[in-house]
Design a protein around this motif. Structure first.
Motif, PDB file in Angstrom:
ATOM      1  N   THR A  99      27.592  78.089   5.751  1.00 37.75           N
ATOM      2  CA  THR A  99      27.862  77.359   4.456  1.00 37.75           C
ATOM      3  C   THR A  99      28.921  76.116   5.241  1.00 37.75           C
ATOM      4  O   THR A  99      28.647  74.984   4.698  1.00 37.75           O
TER       5      THR A  99
ATOM      6  N   GLY B 165      26.615  73.342   6.286  1.00 42.17           N
ATOM      7  CA  GLY B 165      25.797  72.817   5.176  1.00 42.17           C
ATOM      8  C   GLY B 165      27.074  71.428   4.712  1.00 42.17           C
ATOM      9  O   GLY B 165      26.539  70.580   4.387  1.00 42.17           O
TER      10      GLY B 165
ATOM     11  N   CYS C 197      19.957  67.203   2.562  1.00 42.43           N
ATOM     12  CA  CYS C 197      19.933  68.260   3.301  1.00 42.43           C
ATOM     13  C   CYS C 197      20.894  69.093   3.505  1.00 42.43           C
ATOM     14  O   CYS C 197      20.979  70.434   3.191  1.00 42.43           O
TER      15      CYS C 197
ATOM     16  N   ILE D  56      23.204  69.804   0.641  1.00 42.68           N
ATOM     17  CA  ILE D  56      23.020  70.419  -0.312  1.00 42.68           C
ATOM     18  C   ILE D  56      22.178  71.674  -0.306  1.00 42.68           C
ATOM     19  O   ILE D  56      22.442  72.601  -0.580  1.00 42.68           O
ATOM     20  N   PHE D  57      20.736  71.488   0.265  1.00 48.60           N
ATOM     21  CA  PHE D  57      19.961  72.476   0.367  1.00 48.60           C
ATOM     22  C   PHE D  57      20.236  73.482   1.400  1.00 48.60           C
ATOM     23  O   PHE D  57      20.429  74.830   1.398  1.00 48.60           O
TER      24      PHE D  57
ATOM     25  N   ILE E 152      23.621  74.386   2.121  1.00 42.70           N
ATOM     26  CA  ILE E 152      24.662  74.958   1.338  1.00 42.70           C
ATOM     27  C   ILE E 152      24.011  76.216   0.404  1.00 42.70           C
ATOM     28  O   ILE E 152      24.431  77.275   0.200  1.00 42.70           O
ATOM     29  N   ARG E 153      23.052  75.677  -0.446  1.00 43.79           N
ATOM     30  CA  ARG E 153      22.180  76.473  -1.296  1.00 43.79           C
ATOM     31  C   ARG E 153      21.630  77.759  -0.748  1.00 43.79           C
ATOM     32  O   ARG E 153      21.713  78.930  -1.195  1.00 43.79           O
ATOM     33  N   GLU E 154      20.974  77.373   0.392  1.00 44.64           N
ATOM     34  CA  GLU E 154      20.486  78.329   1.363  1.00 44.64           C
ATOM     35  C   GLU E 154      21.308  79.581   1.814  1.00 44.64           C
ATOM     36  O   GLU E 154      21.018  80.678   1.739  1.00 44.64           O
TER      37      GLU E 154
ATOM     38  N   ARG F 283      24.345  80.206   0.470  1.00 46.35           N
ATOM     39  CA  ARG F 283      25.172  80.717  -0.541  1.00 46.35           C
ATOM     40  C   ARG F 283      24.135  81.623  -1.151  1.00 46.35           C
ATOM     41  O   ARG F 283      24.602  82.679  -2.011  1.00 46.35           O
ATOM     42  N   THR F 284      22.976  81.775  -0.904  1.00 47.85           N
ATOM     43  CA  THR F 284      21.984  82.776  -1.820  1.00 47.85           C
ATOM     44  C   THR F 284      21.468  83.737  -0.646  1.00 47.85           C
ATOM     45  O   THR F 284      20.232  84.094  -0.962  1.00 47.85           O
TER      46      THR F 284
ATOM     47  N   TYR G 288      20.500  82.188   6.056  1.00 47.99           N
ATOM     48  CA  TYR G 288      19.152  81.672   6.458  1.00 47.99           C
ATOM     49  C   TYR G 288      18.331  82.716   6.736  1.00 47.99           C
ATOM     50  O   TYR G 288      18.560  83.611   7.370  1.00 47.99           O
TER      51      TYR G 288
END
Length: 179
Positions: free
Chosen positions: A21, A24, A66, A68-69, A71-73, A75-76, A79
């Motif tokens: 995170t 990101g 990039c 944002i993506f 961070i999204r990756e 937080r979900t 990697y």
């Protein structure tokens, strides 16, 4: 009929997504900082219809997306295709010193010995550090000569391209503009 699922074929998730995170967030903040800097660049269109602020805006938009993506990756679930780390468990400090010496000497000597020779010296020292870090032979005269010649072969055309074709002044050794 219910089947049991084996989780052994799925990649292991990292124990903490905080470092991911933070990467990101760093990329996102870099993109936003570039956008902030691009605000002050003139947008007056030059040759080809684009202004000098086009590339900074393009890079800042790309980095922001990039970030944002990433961070999204992170937080979900982290990697998903993250492989095992490679390399040594600890950094190779002598190699870091070689590379750092090359960069610092380049900065110090560029106005004294010129662009070509200072960049060739930087290349020589950096490659020596990388060779030593990789366990390759680095101490022979032949390797040193090969590295310095390679550095000259790389830096000379760069110098000539910038000074002769793009009319950008780089520090040279002589007034002729060729060295």
């Amino acid at each position: 009929m219910m089947t049991s699922h084996s989780f052994s074929d799925q990649p292991e998730k990292p124990t903490s997504v905080l470092p991911q995170t933070l990467v990101g967030v760093g990329v996102l903040l870099t993109g936003l900082a570039l956008a902030f800097g691009a605000i002050g660049i003139s947008s007056t269109a030059g040759y080809g219809g684009v202004g000098p602020n086009f590339l900074p805006w393009l890079v800042s938009a790309g980095l922001t997306v990039c970030g944002i993506f990433i961070i999204r990756e992170a937080r979900t679930g982290g990697y998903r295709e993250l492989g095992a780390p490679s390399g040594a468990a600890r950094g190779y400090w002598p190699g870091f010193v070689w590379v750092s010496a090359g960069l610092l000497l380049n900065a110090v000597l560029i106005t004294t010995i010129g662009f070509i020779f200072s960049c060739a010296l930087c290349y020589l020292l950096a490659v020596q550090g990388l060779r030593r870090a990789g366990g390759q032979p680095a101490g022979s005269v032949r390797v040193w000569v090969t590295d310095i010649v390679s550095g000259l072969v790389i830096s000379a055309p760069v110098y000539w391209m910038f000074t002769k074709f793009l009319a950008i002044n780089l520090p040279g050794l002589t007034a002729s503009g060729w060295i």
